[in-house]
Motif scaffolding. Structure first.
Motif, mmCIF file in Angstrom:
data_model
loop_
_atom_site.group_PDB
_atom_site.id
_atom_site.type_symbol
_atom_site.label_atom_id
_atom_site.label_comp_id
_atom_site.label_asym_id
_atom_site.label_seq_id
_atom_site.Cartn_x
_atom_site.Cartn_y
_atom_site.Cartn_z
ATOM 1 N N GLN A 141 30.323 38.001 -58.639
ATOM 2 C CA GLN A 141 31.756 37.113 -58.925
ATOM 3 C C GLN A 141 31.664 37.713 -60.592
ATOM 4 O O GLN A 141 32.965 37.538 -60.950
ATOM 5 C CB GLN A 141 31.686 35.855 -58.840
ATOM 6 N N GLY A 142 30.751 38.066 -61.329
ATOM 7 C CA GLY A 142 31.120 38.482 -62.514
ATOM 8 C C GLY A 142 29.997 39.029 -63.217
ATOM 9 O O GLY A 142 29.134 39.286 -62.564
ATOM 10 N N ASP A 143 30.209 39.491 -64.481
ATOM 11 C CA ASP A 143 29.052 40.095 -65.336
ATOM 12 C C ASP A 143 28.311 38.788 -65.981
ATOM 13 O O ASP A 143 28.972 37.935 -66.615
ATOM 14 C CB ASP A 143 29.580 40.931 -66.363
ATOM 15 N N VAL A 144 26.946 39.087 -65.869
ATOM 16 C CA VAL A 144 26.076 37.984 -66.357
ATOM 17 C C VAL A 144 25.059 38.757 -67.310
ATOM 18 O O VAL A 144 24.388 39.804 -67.113
ATOM 19 C CB VAL A 144 25.266 37.316 -65.457
ATOM 20 N N ALA A 145 25.179 38.490 -68.713
ATOM 21 C CA ALA A 145 24.267 39.255 -69.609
ATOM 22 C C ALA A 145 22.901 38.423 -69.828
ATOM 23 O O ALA A 145 23.215 37.138 -69.876
ATOM 24 C CB ALA A 145 24.990 39.332 -71.022
ATOM 25 N N VAL A 146 21.827 39.204 -69.690
ATOM 26 C CA VAL A 146 20.389 38.444 -70.060
ATOM 27 C C VAL A 146 19.768 39.000 -71.222
ATOM 28 O O VAL A 146 19.666 40.205 -71.261
ATOM 29 C CB VAL A 146 19.423 38.615 -68.651
ATOM 30 N N THR A 147 19.470 38.238 -71.956
ATOM 31 C CA THR A 147 18.608 38.924 -73.391
ATOM 32 C C THR A 147 17.202 38.570 -73.144
ATOM 33 O O THR A 147 16.923 37.318 -72.818
ATOM 34 C CB THR A 147 19.312 38.103 -74.356
ATOM 35 N N ALA A 148 16.446 39.247 -73.115
ATOM 36 C CA ALA A 148 14.836 39.190 -72.957
ATOM 37 C C ALA A 148 14.458 38.958 -74.740
ATOM 38 O O ALA A 148 14.822 39.487 -75.347
ATOM 39 C CB ALA A 148 14.237 40.211 -72.558
ATOM 40 N N ALA A 149 13.473 38.042 -74.625
ATOM 41 C CA ALA A 149 12.846 37.607 -76.187
ATOM 42 C C ALA A 149 11.905 39.007 -76.328
ATOM 43 O O ALA A 149 11.195 39.282 -75.550
ATOM 44 C CB ALA A 149 11.972 36.579 -75.960
ATOM 45 N N VAL A 150 12.007 39.459 -77.499
ATOM 46 C CA VAL A 150 11.421 40.410 -77.877
ATOM 47 C C VAL A 150 10.112 39.940 -78.782
ATOM 48 O O VAL A 150 10.488 39.566 -79.661
ATOM 49 C CB VAL A 150 12.408 41.702 -78.808
ATOM 50 N N LYS A 151 8.869 40.619 -78.272
ATOM 51 C CA LYS A 151 7.769 40.083 -79.081
ATOM 52 C C LYS A 151 7.125 41.448 -79.718
ATOM 53 O O LYS A 151 7.070 42.267 -79.034
ATOM 54 C CB LYS A 151 6.722 39.609 -78.024
ATOM 55 N N CYS A 152 6.919 41.313 -80.904
ATOM 56 C CA CYS A 152 6.464 42.288 -81.700
ATOM 57 C C CYS A 152 5.099 42.556 -81.693
ATOM 58 O O CYS A 152 4.259 41.213 -82.019
ATOM 59 C CB CYS A 152 6.928 42.212 -83.294
ATOM 60 N N ASN A 153 4.222 43.325 -81.463
ATOM 61 C CA ASN A 153 2.931 43.542 -81.413
ATOM 62 C C ASN A 153 2.650 43.781 -82.886
ATOM 63 O O ASN A 153 2.311 45.056 -83.354
ATOM 64 C CB ASN A 153 2.367 44.520 -80.420
ATOM 65 N N GLU A 154 2.223 42.861 -83.710
ATOM 66 C CA GLU A 154 1.983 42.969 -85.065
ATOM 67 C C GLU A 154 0.676 43.839 -85.311
ATOM 68 O O GLU A 154 0.743 44.676 -86.112
ATOM 69 C CB GLU A 154 1.596 41.686 -85.776
ATOM 70 N N ARG A 155 -0.399 43.811 -84.742
ATOM 71 C CA ARG A 155 -1.395 44.343 -84.713
ATOM 72 C C ARG A 155 -1.245 46.036 -84.467
ATOM 73 O O ARG A 155 -1.536 46.615 -85.462
ATOM 74 C CB ARG A 155 -2.619 44.216 -83.885
ATOM 75 N N GLN A 156 -0.411 46.385 -83.529
ATOM 76 C CA GLN A 156 -0.060 47.657 -83.311
ATOM 77 C C GLN A 156 0.772 48.180 -84.229
ATOM 78 O O GLN A 156 0.837 49.314 -84.752
ATOM 79 C CB GLN A 156 0.630 47.898 -81.742
ATOM 80 N N MET A 157 1.850 47.443 -84.896
ATOM 81 C CA MET A 157 2.818 47.808 -85.858
ATOM 82 C C MET A 157 1.860 48.118 -87.257
ATOM 83 O O MET A 157 2.101 49.243 -87.941
ATOM 84 C CB MET A 157 3.939 46.917 -85.992
ATOM 85 N N ARG A 158 1.049 47.262 -87.391
ATOM 86 C CA ARG A 158 0.342 47.355 -88.735
ATOM 87 C C ARG A 158 -0.664 48.836 -88.664
ATOM 88 O O ARG A 158 -0.678 49.398 -89.786
ATOM 89 C CB ARG A 158 -0.632 46.156 -88.974
ATOM 90 N N GLN A 159 -1.194 49.127 -87.496
ATOM 91 C CA GLN A 159 -1.999 50.277 -87.338
ATOM 92 C C GLN A 159 -1.098 51.576 -87.448
ATOM 93 O O GLN A 159 -1.523 52.250 -88.029
ATOM 94 C CB GLN A 159 -2.465 50.105 -85.858
ATOM 95 N N GLN A 160 0.170 51.399 -87.109
ATOM 96 C CA GLN A 160 0.968 52.432 -87.004
ATOM 97 C C GLN A 160 1.554 52.589 -88.506
ATOM 98 O O GLN A 160 1.328 53.763 -89.014
ATOM 99 C CB GLN A 160 2.301 52.316 -86.152
ATOM 100 N N ILE A 161 1.751 51.655 -89.496
ATOM 101 C CA ILE A 161 2.006 51.737 -90.555
ATOM 102 C C ILE A 161 0.810 52.373 -91.301
ATOM 103 O O ILE A 161 0.850 53.239 -92.125
ATOM 104 C CB ILE A 161 2.271 50.382 -91.241
ATOM 105 N N ALA A 162 -0.380 51.959 -91.043
ATOM 106 C CA ALA A 162 -1.736 52.340 -91.958
ATOM 107 C C ALA A 162 -1.707 53.777 -91.460
ATOM 108 O O ALA A 162 -2.318 54.735 -92.337
ATOM 109 C CB ALA A 162 -3.071 51.556 -91.459
ATOM 110 N N ASP A 163 -1.486 54.381 -90.295
ATOM 111 C CA ASP A 163 -1.799 55.781 -89.853
ATOM 112 C C ASP A 163 -0.606 56.855 -90.741
ATOM 113 O O ASP A 163 -0.822 57.613 -90.924
ATOM 114 C CB ASP A 163 -1.651 56.060 -88.295
#
Length: 102
Positions: A33-55
């Motif tokens: 009957q209509g449009d429904v927008a669903v937003t998912a919670a975005v979780k950041c993988n801090e360990r992976q991001m820190r590793q990418q920064i170090a790399d």
């Protein structure tokens, strides 16, 4: 020449992976009957991001040692952008855990 090409290929693969993981996690579904927008919670993988920064920082050091200053600046710029994104994720997680942020 092949060394520069392999460094370029690795850089392209890392940047491509970064953009794939940084896409917003919003999904729009169409109901009957209509449009429904669903937003998912975005979780950041801090360990992976820190590793990418170090790399990226290590890669910048190697590139600078090899004399590739432009590529080293690009790698440091990517690391800074990723650090900024990590800081935003941490701040968002901290704000989300409070019932009344302010």
């Amino acid at each position: 020449m092949s060394k520069k090409f392999s460094v370029l290929a690795v850089t392209a693969a890392m940047v491509g992976g970064f953009f794939v993981t940084s896409m917003p996690a919003h999904a729009a579904t169409t109901a009957g009957q209509g449009d429904v927008a669903v937003t998912a919670a975005v979780k950041c993988n801090e360990r992976q991001m820190r590793q990418q920064i170090a790399d990226l920082k290590a890669k910048a050091g190697k590139l600078k040692h090899l004399g590739e200053t432009a590529a080293a600046r690009k790698a440091l710029s990517d690391a800074a952008a990723l650090q900024k994104r990590l800081d935003a994720c941490i701040k968002a997680d901290d704000d989300a855990s409070k019932p009344f942020p302010g």
